[in-house]
Design a protein around this motif. Sequence first.
Motif, PDB file in Angstrom:
ATOM      1  N   LEU A  23      25.727  17.999  42.544  1.00  0.00           N
ATOM      2  CA  LEU A  23      25.237  16.632  42.342  1.00  0.00           C
ATOM      3  C   LEU A  23      24.187  16.272  43.395  1.00  0.00           C
ATOM      4  O   LEU A  23      23.211  15.588  43.096  1.00  0.00           O
ATOM      5  N   SER A  24      24.375  16.745  44.627  1.00  0.00           N
ATOM      6  CA  SER A  24      23.403  16.421  45.683  1.00  0.00           C
ATOM      7  C   SER A  24      22.036  17.024  45.372  1.00  0.00           C
ATOM      8  O   SER A  24      20.999  16.390  45.594  1.00  0.00           O
ATOM      9  N   THR A  25      22.009  18.240  44.813  1.00  0.00           N
ATOM     10  CA  THR A  25      20.745  18.858  44.409  1.00  0.00           C
ATOM     11  C   THR A  25      20.106  18.074  43.269  1.00  0.00           C
ATOM     12  O   THR A  25      18.902  17.795  43.265  1.00  0.00           O
ATOM     13  N   TYR A  26      20.941  17.683  42.308  1.00  0.00           N
ATOM     14  CA  TYR A  26      20.452  16.901  41.167  1.00  0.00           C
ATOM     15  C   TYR A  26      19.868  15.563  41.631  1.00  0.00           C
ATOM     16  O   TYR A  26      18.760  15.183  41.237  1.00  0.00           O
ATOM     17  N   MET A  27      20.605  14.842  42.498  1.00  0.00           N
ATOM     18  CA  MET A  27      20.109  13.555  43.002  1.00  0.00           C
ATOM     19  C   MET A  27      18.820  13.723  43.785  1.00  0.00           C
ATOM     20  O   MET A  27      17.891  12.923  43.665  1.00  0.00           O
ATOM     21  N   ASN A  28      18.767  14.776  44.582  1.00  0.00           N
ATOM     22  CA  ASN A  28      17.574  15.032  45.394  1.00  0.00           C
ATOM     23  C   ASN A  28      16.346  15.207  44.497  1.00  0.00           C
ATOM     24  O   ASN A  28      15.271  14.660  44.777  1.00  0.00           O
ATOM     25  N   LEU A  29      16.497  15.978  43.430  1.00  0.00           N
ATOM     26  CA  LEU A  29      15.391  16.175  42.495  1.00  0.00           C
ATOM     27  C   LEU A  29      15.025  14.866  41.799  1.00  0.00           C
ATOM     28  O   LEU A  29      13.845  14.514  41.673  1.00  0.00           O
ATOM     29  N   CYS A  30      16.049  14.121  41.358  1.00  0.00           N
ATOM     30  CA  CYS A  30      15.790  12.859  40.646  1.00  0.00           C
ATOM     31  C   CYS A  30      15.042  11.856  41.518  1.00  0.00           C
ATOM     32  O   CYS A  30      14.161  11.145  41.045  1.00  0.00           O
ATOM     33  N   LEU A  31      15.413  11.801  42.791  1.00  0.00           N
ATOM     34  CA  LEU A  31      14.895  10.742  43.651  1.00  0.00           C
ATOM     35  C   LEU A  31      13.646  11.148  44.430  1.00  0.00           C
ATOM     36  O   LEU A  31      12.769  10.322  44.665  1.00  0.00           O
ATOM     37  N   THR A  32      13.574  12.423  44.847  1.00  0.00           N
ATOM     38  CA  THR A  32      12.493  12.783  45.777  1.00  0.00           C
ATOM     39  C   THR A  32      11.680  14.015  45.372  1.00  0.00           C
ATOM     40  O   THR A  32      11.007  14.610  46.206  1.00  0.00           O
ATOM     41  N   HIS A  33      11.738  14.429  44.099  1.00  0.00           N
ATOM     42  CA  HIS A  33      10.827  15.486  43.655  1.00  0.00           C
ATOM     43  C   HIS A  33       9.400  15.059  44.033  1.00  0.00           C
ATOM     44  O   HIS A  33       9.018  13.897  43.852  1.00  0.00           O
ATOM     45  N   PRO A  34       8.581  15.979  44.580  1.00  0.00           N
ATOM     46  CA  PRO A  34       7.280  15.593  45.156  1.00  0.00           C
ATOM     47  C   PRO A  34       6.382  14.771  44.240  1.00  0.00           C
ATOM     48  O   PRO A  34       5.637  13.905  44.707  1.00  0.00           O
ATOM     49  N   THR A  35       6.415  15.023  42.923  1.00  0.00           N
ATOM     50  CA  THR A  35       5.528  14.264  42.028  1.00  0.00           C
ATOM     51  C   THR A  35       6.273  13.465  40.965  1.00  0.00           C
ATOM     52  O   THR A  35       5.760  12.463  40.468  1.00  0.00           O
ATOM     53  N   LEU A  36       7.495  13.892  40.632  1.00  0.00           N
ATOM     54  CA  LEU A  36       8.201  13.256  39.524  1.00  0.00           C
ATOM     55  C   LEU A  36       9.434  12.465  39.967  1.00  0.00           C
ATOM     56  O   LEU A  36      10.096  11.833  39.144  1.00  0.00           O
ATOM     57  N   GLU A 158      20.063  -1.310  52.576  1.00  0.00           N
ATOM     58  CA  GLU A 158      20.166  -0.506  51.351  1.00  0.00           C
ATOM     59  C   GLU A 158      19.376   0.802  51.476  1.00  0.00           C
ATOM     60  O   GLU A 158      18.584   1.162  50.606  1.00  0.00           O
ATOM     61  N   PHE A 159      19.606   1.484  52.567  1.00  0.00           N
ATOM     62  CA  PHE A 159      18.980   2.786  52.803  1.00  0.00           C
ATOM     63  C   PHE A 159      19.971   3.919  52.546  1.00  0.00           C
ATOM     64  O   PHE A 159      19.689   4.868  51.815  1.00  0.00           O
ATOM     65  N   PHE A 160      21.161   3.819  53.119  1.00  0.00           N
ATOM     66  CA  PHE A 160      22.116   4.926  53.051  1.00  0.00           C
ATOM     67  C   PHE A 160      22.683   5.139  51.648  1.00  0.00           C
ATOM     68  O   PHE A 160      23.046   6.254  51.290  1.00  0.00           O
ATOM     69  N   ASP A 161      22.753   4.079  50.833  1.00  0.00           N
ATOM     70  CA  ASP A 161      23.329   4.218  49.493  1.00  0.00           C
ATOM     71  C   ASP A 161      22.486   5.107  48.577  1.00  0.00           C
ATOM     72  O   ASP A 161      22.979   5.604  47.571  1.00  0.00           O
ATOM     73  N   ALA A 162      21.210   5.290  48.924  1.00  0.00           N
ATOM     74  CA  ALA A 162      20.296   6.037  48.051  1.00  0.00           C
ATOM     75  C   ALA A 162      20.184   7.510  48.440  1.00  0.00           C
ATOM     76  O   ALA A 162      19.403   8.247  47.828  1.00  0.00           O
ATOM     77  N   LEU A 163      20.953   7.951  49.436  1.00  0.00           N
ATOM     78  CA  LEU A 163      20.884   9.349  49.856  1.00  0.00           C
ATOM     79  C   LEU A 163      21.867  10.185  49.021  1.00  0.00           C
ATOM     80  O   LEU A 163      22.931   9.705  48.629  1.00  0.00           O
ATOM     81  N   PRO A 164      21.524  11.448  48.739  1.00  0.00           N
ATOM     82  CA  PRO A 164      22.336  12.267  47.829  1.00  0.00           C
ATOM     83  C   PRO A 164      23.774  12.472  48.312  1.00  0.00           C
ATOM     84  O   PRO A 164      24.039  12.538  49.514  1.00  0.00           O
ATOM     85  N   ILE A 165      24.683  12.561  47.351  1.00  0.00           N
ATOM     86  CA  ILE A 165      26.097  12.815  47.644  1.00  0.00           C
ATOM     87  C   ILE A 165      26.571  14.052  46.889  1.00  0.00           C
ATOM     88  O   ILE A 165      25.923  14.509  45.943  1.00  0.00           O
ATOM     89  N   LYS A 166      27.706  14.573  47.322  1.00  0.00           N
ATOM     90  CA  LYS A 166      28.460  15.554  46.541  1.00  0.00           C
ATOM     91  C   LYS A 166      29.718  14.863  46.032  1.00  0.00           C
ATOM     92  O   LYS A 166      30.223  13.923  46.663  1.00  0.00           O
ATOM     93  N   GLN A 167      30.224  15.318  44.893  1.00  0.00           N
ATOM     94  CA  GLN A 167      31.499  14.822  44.380  1.00  0.00           C
ATOM     95  C   GLN A 167      32.481  15.981  44.224  1.00  0.00           C
ATOM     96  O   GLN A 167      32.082  17.096  43.874  1.00  0.00           O
ATOM     97  N   PHE A 168      33.753  15.678  44.485  1.00  0.00           N
ATOM     98  CA  PHE A 168      34.830  16.659  44.333  1.00  0.00           C
ATOM     99  C   PHE A 168      35.943  16.030  43.507  1.00  0.00           C
ATOM    100  O   PHE A 168      36.202  14.829  43.622  1.00  0.00           O
ATOM    101  N   GLN A 169      36.603  16.846  42.678  1.00  0.00           N
ATOM    102  CA  GLN A 169      37.682  16.343  41.829  1.00  0.00           C
ATOM    103  C   GLN A 169      38.974  17.087  42.158  1.00  0.00           C
ATOM    104  O   GLN A 169      38.976  18.300  42.370  1.00  0.00           O
ATOM    105  N   TYR A 170      40.083  16.325  42.190  1.00  0.00           N
ATOM    106  CA  TYR A 170      41.395  16.878  42.573  1.00  0.00           C
ATOM    107  C   TYR A 170      42.172  17.234  41.308  1.00  0.00           C
ATOM    108  O   TYR A 170      42.510  16.376  40.495  1.00  0.00           O
TER     109      TYR A 170
END
Length: 362
Positions: A23-36, A158-170
């Motif tokens: 999820l962190s990789t996905y969020m990173n691409l969604c939010l900060t891909h260099p052009t998109l 409202e800076f930290f809420d927009a940084l990528p996270i990982k999720q884990f399920q139990y």
Amino acid sequence: MSDQLSLSDLINVQIEAQGPMSLSTYMNLCLTHPTLGYYRKSDPLGRTGDFITAPEISQMFGEMLGVWVAQIWQQLDKPNRLTLVELGPGRGTLMADMVRIFQSVPGLLDALNVQLLETNPVLKQQQAEKIKGVTLSWVEEIHQLKEVDGPIISIANEFFDALPIKQFQYIKGNWYERLVGLKDGQRVWGLSPTPMPADAFPPQLGTPEENAIWEMAYPAQKNMEELGALLAEKTGALLAIDYGYAQTQTGETLQALEKHKMVDPLDHPGEADITAHVDFEALTEKLDRERLNICPLITQGQFLKAMGIEMRAKAIIDHIPDAKQKVENDLDRLIGAQQMGELFKVQAIGSKNMVPYPFEAG
């Protein structure tokens, strides 16, 4: 390739080639891909954008933060050099409102070195146009602030809420990382087949319920550690305002907003704002408590009231009676228990022996 393909296509190609992504990789691409990426290509703020932040609701919010900065400068014995850094300054509305307050504090503007942490070229242009009366500098990484002189005051609204996270399920006694994969050409949630070691998870979680979700925000913690080290070295204070919770716990808070409506985070990569609530306990747990004073968390409502927002609202209404309804509505939105007043928390951190007003010592 990115000239021909959408971000959605690019993500799918990457999953097909490399397998399901974190999820962190996905969020990173969604939010900060260099052009998109969402934060790289457009102005996401305001009534025509996807969300409205507190500074965009009312000038009173920025004015109260300006009062806070002036108070800290005085607590620091009015140094003749002070760096004020805002992390993720949006359109510059918050800084512009703070600077208006600084103009009535003798000596503060002369001492001020304003630094803006921003990567979006559209927003940089808006900041340059909106913020008047001070010289602005921009940085894209926190470590670039190591060169500044004098004490440092950091504002993160409202800076930290927009940084990528990982999720884990139990599941059945084990934690598994949630991943973004593909099924029949559509992005779907899945789980890593490999369980995570139990000692990688906070003891506060205890024995979770079946299918419980835990979110971990490593980039947010890393940024806070960098800011903490900077603060310990240069002295000063940090103020972080965000929606979140005080103690580490389970629960899914990931959300995506597009044109003020909740959407599926997997649907429109690069077109929606993706955020998660901030775990303030985890955010500050690795800070150096020998060199920093981590103040107890308070709510946005408590903070703004302590800074005098109710008196400020009354003064505006007295001056412009026709604005009464709007000012009262804005005030309720900022401090009301059913609005932002309780959901948003305020974390202050001071350098050693520094207790930022109106907080208590940690």
